[in-house]
Write a protein that holds these residues in place. Structure first.
Motif, PDB file in Angstrom:
ATOM      1  N   ILE A  66       0.658  -1.240  -0.043  1.00  0.00           N
ATOM      2  CA  ILE A  66      -0.100  -0.029   0.066  1.00  0.00           C
ATOM      3  C   ILE A  66       0.910   1.404   0.075  1.00  0.00           C
ATOM      4  O   ILE A  66       1.728   1.283   0.857  1.00  0.00           O
ATOM      5  CB  ILE A  66      -0.727   0.011   1.205  1.00  0.00           C
ATOM      6  CG1 ILE A  66      -1.839  -1.287   1.281  1.00  0.00           C
ATOM      7  CG2 ILE A  66      -1.626   1.371   1.269  1.00  0.00           C
ATOM      8  CD1 ILE A  66      -2.771  -1.225   2.382  1.00  0.00           C
ATOM      9  N   LYS A  69      -3.652   5.737   0.402  1.00  0.00           N
ATOM     10  CA  LYS A  69      -4.787   5.381   1.132  1.00  0.00           C
ATOM     11  C   LYS A  69      -5.603   6.437   1.245  1.00  0.00           C
ATOM     12  O   LYS A  69      -5.137   7.475   1.981  1.00  0.00           O
ATOM     13  CB  LYS A  69      -4.535   4.346   2.341  1.00  0.00           C
ATOM     14  CG  LYS A  69      -5.733   3.805   2.798  1.00  0.00           C
ATOM     15  CD  LYS A  69      -5.344   2.709   3.807  1.00  0.00           C
ATOM     16  CE  LYS A  69      -6.045   2.201   4.767  1.00  0.00           C
ATOM     17  NZ  LYS A  69      -6.037   2.965   6.155  1.00  0.00           N
ATOM     18  N   SER A  76     -13.590   3.502   0.440  1.00  0.00           N
ATOM     19  CA  SER A  76     -11.907   4.201   0.203  1.00  0.00           C
ATOM     20  C   SER A  76     -11.416   3.512  -1.007  1.00  0.00           C
ATOM     21  O   SER A  76     -11.671   2.577  -1.818  1.00  0.00           O
ATOM     22  CB  SER A  76     -11.122   3.423   1.531  1.00  0.00           C
ATOM     23  OG  SER A  76     -11.877   3.733   2.432  1.00  0.00           O
ATOM     24  N   CYS A  78      -7.190   2.800  -2.318  1.00  0.00           N
ATOM     25  CA  CYS A  78      -5.756   2.479  -2.106  1.00  0.00           C
ATOM     26  C   CYS A  78      -5.153   2.291  -3.376  1.00  0.00           C
ATOM     27  O   CYS A  78      -5.561   1.856  -4.246  1.00  0.00           O
ATOM     28  CB  CYS A  78      -5.454   1.440  -0.871  1.00  0.00           C
ATOM     29  SG  CYS A  78      -5.847  -0.062  -1.553  1.00  0.00           S
TER      30      CYS A  78
END
Length: 499
Positions: A66, A69, A76, A78
């Motif tokens: 990741i 983010k 969401s 990422c």
């Protein structure tokens, strides 16, 4: 200043503490990421982008780190980075489940995850993955450098190459190209009928080059041994044994300084071909450089710094005498003897030692006035015998030898000979090296009796060449320093250990 630094350290320590607390919570809940042993990846990021038309709406599984983010309530985004780049994932609570989404929101930049989901395009046209599941595969307990500034401290980049590879995409690209360069060299030589071999790294006699070796002790035999400085003498033994075309790509070790062109351990390739001479080595070298550039870069015109290096057109060929005549305006064919050469050196402010002869001074003129001007590929041929003790003499010009060096961007890229195969002459030259060693020259060779025995059995006329693989990689990746093309360059230890 000191107070601000202390505050920063306290903030960092707090962030590191929080990451460990998150890991402890996961472990307590039976979700320890370090217990996961595998994750089946179906695609990499670039593959998905390049093959989007065939993958739209299809389920894929990717894994990576990741790097960004954004949490926005029930949904969401990422950004996950893998070997081939990065790809965005849309992570919604209703798609992965409430508990999984709660976990996902706590994941940190640097965590390694696996994402399964359908390939789609967002309203802004970005190719993404609509996550159906997100699996934490490894918890990052350290803080990555700040995204927009990256990892810019050069010393730290070399010491922590793993972080450098994460933060600087061009660095990863350099080392992917390095691997491709070496693979292309192997394909070319294999296609020319060469056999790849391996020879010893620990040797009793480190010969074949002028360099100070590293020394160690072999406990089992109670003998002092050295790390090899060259590949030459063992490969020539194989030519004696009838293996007509051999090459080796391997590490060699020289106990010398570190600068932009030198590292004490580096990758050398040497090859030897029976029944050819240094002209054969020139043709092979030119063709191989062109082939490798085309294979790896798709072109034989290579940008390096402010220059465009043209590997496509025939490489220039100049004798050392002609190069000095061209760039320094001095014709050594018209220089009568050593006394006249020293007089010329004085006039041109070229420093020399009392022991130097005409041939040595020609070489000093070349280094002073020519090397840096050899930007485009140039073979410098026919060196003076004084600086080439292991090379066959030119029959028509006995003060010179059948040797060349390839120069590109003002740097020596390769060194080749018509190899000396006269065992009587070779013994005399070893004697001269022994005398130099006794006089304090730590880079001089010692007599290798087994090699002399091999030559007495008989070595055919042979062309040989050595290539600095790291310098070739520097050229083809537009890298200014050798440390930029070594994954783990030699660094001075800090505080008793490498940091």
């Amino acid at each position: 200043m000191a107070e601000a630094k202390n505050v920063q350290e306290q903030d960092l320590n707090q962030l590191l503490k929080i990451r460990r607390e998150k890991l402890s919570e996961l472990q307590a809940a039976g979700k320890d990421p370090f217990q996961i042993t595998k994750y089946d990846v179906t695609h990499h990021s670039r593959d998905i982008r390049e093959k989007y038309d065939g993958l739209e709406g299809q389920v894929v599984r990717v894994a990576g780190r990741i790097m960004q983010k954004r949490v926005m309530g029930k949904a969401s985004f990422c950004n996950v980075q893998d070997l081939k780049g990065n790809i965005q994932s849309y992570v919604a609570r209703d798609s992965i489940g409430e508990e999984s989404y709660k976990d996902f929101k706590k994941y940190d930049i640097g965590d390694i995850v696996g994402i399964e989901g359908e390939v789609f395009k967002t309203k802004t046209g970005e190719i993404s993955i609509h996550a159906a599941s997100v699996t934490l595969l490894s918890k990052s307990l350290q803080i990555l450098p700040e995204k927009y500034h990256g990892l810019t401290n050069t010393d730290l980049r070399y010491r922590q190459r793993y972080t450098d590879l994460i933060m600087n995409e061009d660095v990863k690209d350099t080392f992917i190209k390095r691997s491709k360069i070496i693979s292309a060299i192997r394909r070319y030589l294999d296609g020319q009928g060469f056999m790849e071999v391996e020879t010893p790294m620990l040797v009793s006699n480190a010969g074949g080059a002028a360099a100070r070796p590293f020394e160690t002790h072999y406990n089992a035999l109670d003998e002092d041994v050295k790390l090899r400085i060259s590949l030459e003498l063992y490969l020539k033994r194989l030519i004696v044994g009838g293996m007509e075309r051999v090459y080796e790509i391997g590490r060699v070790f020289r106990n010398e300084g570190v600068d932009t062109r030198h590292n004490p351990e580096f990758t050398l390739m040497e090859l030897y071909q029976a029944y050819t001479d240094y002209y054969g080595m020139m043709d092979l070298t030119e063709n191989m450089y062109r082939y490798v550039a085309q294979e790896v870069l798709g072109t034989a015109r290579v940008p390096y710094g402010d220059e465009m290096i043209d590997l496509e057109k025939p490489f220039e060929r100049l004798t050392m005498v002609d190069a000095v005549k061209k760039y320094a305006g001095v014709d050594f064919d018209q220089v009568a003897d050593t006394e006249a050469a020293k007089k010329l050196a004085d006039e041109h402010h070229v420093e020399y030692e009392a022991r130097h002869t005409k041939g040595d001074i020609l070489s000093l003129f070349f280094e002073e006035f020519c090397e840096e001007k050899l930007i485009q590929p140039t073979f410098i041929m026919d060196h003076p015998i004084e600086i080439s003790p292991l090379t066959k003499k030119k029959p028509d010009k006995p003060g010179y030898v059948e040797r060349f060096e390839l120069f590109i961007t003002g740097r020596e890229m390769a060194n080749a000979y018509s190899e000396l195969n006269d065992p009587i002459d070779q013994r005399e030259r070893f004697k001269a090296q022994e005398a130099a060693l006794a006089a304090g020259d730590e880079e001089a060779n010692t007599t290798d009796e087994d090699f002399l025995n091999a030559l007495e059995i008989g070595m055919p006329p042979t062309g040989g060449i050595g290539y600095g693989i790291d310098r070739l990689v520097m050229l083809l990746t537009n890298s200014p320093a050798i440390r930029d093309v070594l994954l783990f360059p030699t660094m001075k230890t800090l505080g008793g250990k490498d940091q």
